[in-house]
Design a protein around this motif. Sequence first.
Motif, PDB file in Angstrom:
ATOM      1  N   VAL A  89      29.574  14.297 -22.795  1.00  0.00           N
ATOM      2  CA  VAL A  89      28.495  13.131 -22.733  1.00  0.00           C
ATOM      3  C   VAL A  89      28.379  12.520 -21.359  1.00  0.00           C
ATOM      4  CG1 VAL A  89      27.954  10.930 -23.539  1.00  0.00           C
ATOM      5  CG2 VAL A  89      28.852  12.696 -25.200  1.00  0.00           C
ATOM      6  N   ALA A  90      27.090  12.678 -20.718  1.00  0.00           N
ATOM      7  CA  ALA A  90      26.933  12.272 -19.399  1.00  0.00           C
ATOM      8  C   ALA A  90      26.021  10.716 -19.343  1.00  0.00           C
ATOM      9  CB  ALA A  90      26.171  13.252 -18.607  1.00  0.00           C
ATOM     10  N   THR A  91      25.715  10.330 -20.650  1.00  0.00           N
ATOM     11  CA  THR A  91      24.956   9.148 -20.785  1.00  0.00           C
ATOM     12  C   THR A  91      25.747   8.247 -21.503  1.00  0.00           C
ATOM     13  OG1 THR A  91      24.334  10.024 -23.182  1.00  0.00           O
ATOM     14  CG2 THR A  91      22.747  10.388 -21.333  1.00  0.00           C
ATOM     15  N   LEU A  92      25.096   6.747 -21.158  1.00  0.00           N
ATOM     16  CA  LEU A  92      26.176   5.631 -21.581  1.00  0.00           C
ATOM     17  C   LEU A  92      25.970   5.521 -23.007  1.00  0.00           C
ATOM     18  CD1 LEU A  92      25.074   2.975 -18.621  1.00  0.00           C
ATOM     19  CD2 LEU A  92      26.906   4.172 -18.972  1.00  0.00           C
ATOM     20  N   GLY A  93      24.842   5.659 -23.801  1.00  0.00           N
ATOM     21  CA  GLY A  93      24.818   5.667 -25.150  1.00  0.00           C
ATOM     22  C   GLY A  93      24.668   6.976 -25.651  1.00  0.00           C
ATOM     23  N   PHE A  94      25.150   7.357 -26.896  1.00  0.00           N
ATOM     24  CA  PHE A  94      24.996   8.625 -27.651  1.00  0.00           C
ATOM     25  C   PHE A  94      25.320   8.623 -29.101  1.00  0.00           C
ATOM     26  CE2 PHE A  94      29.087   7.938 -26.069  1.00  0.00           C
ATOM     27  CZ  PHE A  94      30.118   8.354 -27.369  1.00  0.00           C
ATOM     28  N   ARG A  95      25.651   7.511 -29.753  1.00  0.00           N
ATOM     29  CA  ARG A  95      25.956   7.417 -31.061  1.00  0.00           C
ATOM     30  C   ARG A  95      24.765   7.211 -32.039  1.00  0.00           C
ATOM     31  NH1 ARG A  95      31.459   5.770 -32.315  1.00  0.00           N
ATOM     32  NH2 ARG A  95      32.678   5.394 -30.400  1.00  0.00           N
ATOM     33  N   GLY A  96      23.707   6.918 -31.363  1.00  0.00           N
ATOM     34  CA  GLY A  96      22.473   6.416 -32.193  1.00  0.00           C
ATOM     35  C   GLY A  96      22.675   5.301 -33.422  1.00  0.00           C
ATOM     36  N   GLU A  97      23.611   4.516 -33.093  1.00  0.00           N
ATOM     37  CA  GLU A  97      23.948   3.387 -33.997  1.00  0.00           C
ATOM     38  C   GLU A  97      23.442   1.892 -33.519  1.00  0.00           C
ATOM     39  OE1 GLU A  97      27.828   4.142 -36.530  1.00  0.00           O
ATOM     40  OE2 GLU A  97      28.332   4.145 -34.390  1.00  0.00           O
ATOM     41  N   ALA A  98      23.283   1.995 -32.362  1.00  0.00           N
ATOM     42  CA  ALA A  98      22.995   0.576 -31.904  1.00  0.00           C
ATOM     43  C   ALA A  98      21.697  -0.085 -32.432  1.00  0.00           C
ATOM     44  CB  ALA A  98      22.966   0.696 -30.432  1.00  0.00           C
ATOM     45  N   LEU A  99      20.552   0.537 -32.231  1.00  0.00           N
ATOM     46  CA  LEU A  99      19.332  -0.028 -32.597  1.00  0.00           C
ATOM     47  C   LEU A  99      19.397  -0.593 -34.259  1.00  0.00           C
ATOM     48  CD1 LEU A  99      16.645   1.735 -30.551  1.00  0.00           C
ATOM     49  CD2 LEU A  99      17.653  -0.310 -29.972  1.00  0.00           C
ATOM     50  N   PRO A 100      19.775   0.518 -35.236  1.00  0.00           N
ATOM     51  CA  PRO A 100      19.648   0.038 -36.504  1.00  0.00           C
ATOM     52  C   PRO A 100      20.577  -1.007 -36.809  1.00  0.00           C
ATOM     53  CG  PRO A 100      20.499   2.226 -36.273  1.00  0.00           C
ATOM     54  CD  PRO A 100      19.986   1.917 -34.988  1.00  0.00           C
ATOM     55  N   SER A 101      21.774  -0.998 -36.158  1.00  0.00           N
ATOM     56  CA  SER A 101      22.893  -2.078 -36.388  1.00  0.00           C
ATOM     57  C   SER A 101      22.346  -3.343 -35.882  1.00  0.00           C
ATOM     58  CB  SER A 101      24.119  -1.608 -35.692  1.00  0.00           C
ATOM     59  OG  SER A 101      24.650  -0.426 -36.295  1.00  0.00           O
ATOM     60  N   ILE A 102      21.814  -3.201 -34.755  1.00  0.00           N
ATOM     61  CA  ILE A 102      21.234  -4.939 -34.173  1.00  0.00           C
ATOM     62  C   ILE A 102      20.137  -5.101 -35.141  1.00  0.00           C
ATOM     63  CG2 ILE A 102      20.038  -5.862 -32.239  1.00  0.00           C
ATOM     64  CD1 ILE A 102      21.538  -3.724 -30.545  1.00  0.00           C
ATOM     65  N   ALA A 103      19.216  -4.135 -35.615  1.00  0.00           N
ATOM     66  CA  ALA A 103      18.015  -4.642 -36.249  1.00  0.00           C
ATOM     67  C   ALA A 103      18.260  -5.334 -37.702  1.00  0.00           C
ATOM     68  CB  ALA A 103      17.022  -3.483 -36.616  1.00  0.00           C
ATOM     69  N   SER A 104      19.465  -4.535 -38.055  1.00  0.00           N
ATOM     70  CA  SER A 104      20.031  -5.136 -39.475  1.00  0.00           C
ATOM     71  C   SER A 104      20.660  -6.567 -39.577  1.00  0.00           C
ATOM     72  CB  SER A 104      20.832  -4.121 -40.293  1.00  0.00           C
ATOM     73  OG  SER A 104      22.295  -4.279 -39.334  1.00  0.00           O
ATOM     74  N   VAL A 105      20.623  -7.134 -38.503  1.00  0.00           N
ATOM     75  CA  VAL A 105      21.550  -8.556 -38.442  1.00  0.00           C
ATOM     76  C   VAL A 105      20.432  -9.530 -37.523  1.00  0.00           C
ATOM     77  CG1 VAL A 105      23.717  -7.854 -38.867  1.00  0.00           C
ATOM     78  CG2 VAL A 105      22.945  -7.801 -36.506  1.00  0.00           C
ATOM     79  N   SER A 106      19.259  -9.126 -37.307  1.00  0.00           N
ATOM     80  CA  SER A 106      18.342  -9.995 -36.516  1.00  0.00           C
ATOM     81  C   SER A 106      16.985  -9.786 -36.822  1.00  0.00           C
ATOM     82  CB  SER A 106      18.463  -9.827 -35.178  1.00  0.00           C
ATOM     83  OG  SER A 106      18.290  -8.285 -34.609  1.00  0.00           O
ATOM     84  N   ARG A 107      16.090 -10.545 -36.332  1.00  0.00           N
ATOM     85  CA  ARG A 107      14.621 -10.209 -36.413  1.00  0.00           C
ATOM     86  C   ARG A 107      14.178  -9.714 -35.242  1.00  0.00           C
ATOM     87  NH1 ARG A 107      13.588 -13.910 -40.366  1.00  0.00           N
ATOM     88  NH2 ARG A 107      14.772 -15.998 -40.226  1.00  0.00           N
ATOM     89  N   PHE A 108      13.884  -8.362 -35.297  1.00  0.00           N
ATOM     90  CA  PHE A 108      14.010  -7.276 -34.305  1.00  0.00           C
ATOM     91  C   PHE A 108      12.550  -6.741 -34.274  1.00  0.00           C
ATOM     92  CE2 PHE A 108      14.392  -2.914 -33.115  1.00  0.00           C
ATOM     93  CZ  PHE A 108      15.387  -3.070 -32.075  1.00  0.00           C
ATOM     94  N   THR A 109      12.424  -6.503 -32.881  1.00  0.00           N
ATOM     95  CA  THR A 109      10.927  -5.974 -32.524  1.00  0.00           C
ATOM     96  C   THR A 109      11.302  -4.942 -31.302  1.00  0.00           C
ATOM     97  OG1 THR A 109       9.735  -7.802 -32.966  1.00  0.00           O
ATOM     98  CG2 THR A 109       8.750  -6.332 -31.586  1.00  0.00           C
TER      99      THR A 109
END
Length: 622
Positions: A89-109
Amino acid sequence: MSIRPLPEILINQIAAGEVVERPASVVKELVENAIDAGASRIDIDLEEGGARLIRIRDNGCGIVADELPLAISRHATSKIASLDDLEAVATLGFRGEALPSIASVSRFTLASRRHDAEHGAALQVDGGRVGELAPRAHAPGTTVEVRDLFYNVPARRKFMRAERTELGHIEEWLRSLALARPDVELRISHNGKPSRRYQPGELYSELRLEQTLGEDFAGQCLRVDHAAAGLRLHGWIALPQYSRASTDQQYFYVNGRAVRDRSVAHAVKLAYADVLFHGRHPAYVLFLELDPTRVDVNVHPAKHEVRFRDARLVHDFVYRTLKDALAQTRAGISGEQLAARGTYDQQSPGVAPAAMPGAGFALARGPAAAVTGGPASWAPRQSPLGLQVADATSAYAALYAQPSPAADAGALTADFQPGLPPASGDGQVPPLGFAIAQLHGIYILSECADGLIVVDMHAAHERIGYERLKSAHDSMGLAAQPLLVPLTLALGEREAETAEREQATLAALGFEVTRAGPGTVLVRSVPALLAHAEPDALLRDVIADLREHGHSRRVDSARDELLATMACHGAVRANRRLGIAEMNALLRDMEATERSGQCNHGRPTWARFTLAQIDRWFLRGR
């Protein structure tokens, strides 16, 4: 109770418990995504410390409109496609969990537009419930808006701290990022007011050091750049005199990713052990680069930690690199002078220079005209006083010289000839100048090219003796002393296994150890120099270090402590009167001794007062 699958929203909220600890975690995940998208400018807008609003706007590559719903689904990413990609892995992010996790506990756009698209698109998510995709006017790039974080998880929201505290965590993480990516412009605003801007600059430039850690750190740090064994360590380490009461200025990056690693922190602490005052902590900004396949970044949900394949090699590489760099901090050399000297080359045995581009040490910044040339040359400067430096030192030598035997008198006559600097025929002034007096039997006063040097003679002599004792013992190696009766040492089973596995390492440290049972070892020899220093307790500590770090400096530290005590007892004491020749000999030894800027206990051995400073004391020129 029957087994049943969890609802998708609940799965995302559970994942959010690991990924999203506080508003700073949201900012971290979203800004890292922006950097991975190639953004050169990122705007971070916050309200109420991020609890009410976090808005991240970037000018990166953007997301195709049809892929916006996919972007907020779990384990969907453009950064890895196979196990081979995950292992490198050469990128900072790679799990694919951040956006759905954040969107599940906020009002997300989520709104985005590709550079080649005519218009953008936006998608809203309310507590994990996905809305309809809609077109939206948007500049090229992506905007992520997170409102009312944890509004639907009241238990998590209650654990959030005060607005100022949460904002402080965000600012600290952005400071860490700014150090690693000075090529990216960061603009931060809070409650509608601009709060900070990190201007873009060249990679690893001193501009970001000043913007993030201040001019004091930037002016008192040593530039490090060394490569060997497939590893490269570069960045800045603070000089010993710039120390901290806490670890608030310690930044370490692996392949550009900010991480916390106990083994590396231990290596840095060991490197500073001889030069740092007790209770103080070093400051540093260090970047370790290595093949991505040699480090596992997938060991922590928030990617705070990594695991090295060769942890012992990394520990030893960091320790030796910093230890050798700090050895260059000799007395008489200020930060600015070290900067002007250039680079200290440090070639590793068996490594060709071509394999280590830019290897060596140099101070980060300072006036380029302060000193030029190699380590043995100094640029003479005419004092504003009427007398030449040599004339002044000759006059003071005659004034303060004590009656001495003929040999000493001959030495004084040879060293202090009128019109010539002592011990120098080319008119150059050494860094610590020439002794002119002794103050209260404790301090040596010396006139240097640009002012006055004050030396603590006991502390300086202590360091000189200590370094000589270490060199002598290093040349001989650690001798082992056999025990008449083997010592039986009771250990835990895992400790006994470590002792058996590391027999060769322990033998190199002077311990001959054999396993005698599941939790018992026999000690047949101990380091000769430490035979009377509770070797059983020392061996336990060594084994504990080998288990935790794969490396131990306990024996060397115990030996150094003993040698430091010997050097302290052998150093000149207060109220001992020294002749001018003796004082000058001590100054020259300080200039030639590694780490002579500090005594064995980390106290400074010398201080410089420039004529400009002294003029201000007396209001001259006003």
